[in-house]
Scaffold this active site. Structure first.
Site, PDB file in Angstrom:
ATOM      1  CE1 TYR A  17      -3.923  -2.149   0.471  1.00  0.00           C
ATOM      2  CE2 TYR A  17      -2.558  -3.289   2.073  1.00  0.00           C
ATOM      3  CZ  TYR A  17      -3.676  -3.244   1.276  1.00  0.00           C
ATOM      4  OH  TYR A  17      -4.562  -4.291   1.277  1.00  0.00           O
ATOM      5  CG  HIS A  22      -5.890   2.513  -0.156  1.00  0.00           C
ATOM      6  ND1 HIS A  22      -7.252   2.604   0.033  1.00  0.00           N
ATOM      7  CD2 HIS A  22      -5.712   1.903  -1.354  1.00  0.00           C
ATOM      8  CE1 HIS A  22      -7.874   2.066  -1.003  1.00  0.00           C
ATOM      9  NE2 HIS A  22      -6.965   1.636  -1.856  1.00  0.00           N
ATOM     10  CE1 TYR A  68      -2.752  -4.007   5.661  1.00  0.00           C
ATOM     11  CE2 TYR A  68      -2.581  -5.352   7.632  1.00  0.00           C
ATOM     12  CZ  TYR A  68      -2.120  -4.996   6.397  1.00  0.00           C
ATOM     13  OH  TYR A  68      -1.030  -5.620   5.864  1.00  0.00           O
ATOM     14  CG  ASN A  70     -10.978  -0.121   5.005  1.00  0.00           C
ATOM     15  OD1 ASN A  70     -10.509  -0.988   4.299  1.00  0.00           O
ATOM     16  ND2 ASN A  70     -11.197   1.101   4.556  1.00  0.00           N
TER      17      ASN A  70
END
Length: 73
Positions: A17, A22, A68, A70
């Site tokens: 990521y 994000h 994390y 989500n």
């Protein structure tokens, strides 16, 4: 008592990521820490990378959670 400012940059941990949208919160946290001359250390009590700095006589804490954001994808 001295005021404390907390900035939490949200994102997702890991290389997968790192360069995605994000992690915009992590990017902001990194830039703020750089501007304040602070560096991150892993704080297992908070499950986050934490940087501490002073600006205009105020304590600034910048955090990047290691959990994390989500799991919905």
């Amino acid at each position: 008592m001295e005021p404390i400012r907390l900035v939490v940059g949200l994102g997702n941990p890991g290389a997968k990521y790192e360069l995605t949208r994000h992690n915009a919160g992590f990017w902001l946290a990194d830039q703020l820490a750089d501007q304040l001359g602070a560096s991150f250390t892993l704080d297992k009590n908070f499950n986050a990378w934490v940087a501490k700095a002073r600006h205009k006589n105020e304590v600034i804490i910048i955090a990047k959670p290691t959990t994390y954001m989500n799991r919905s994808g």
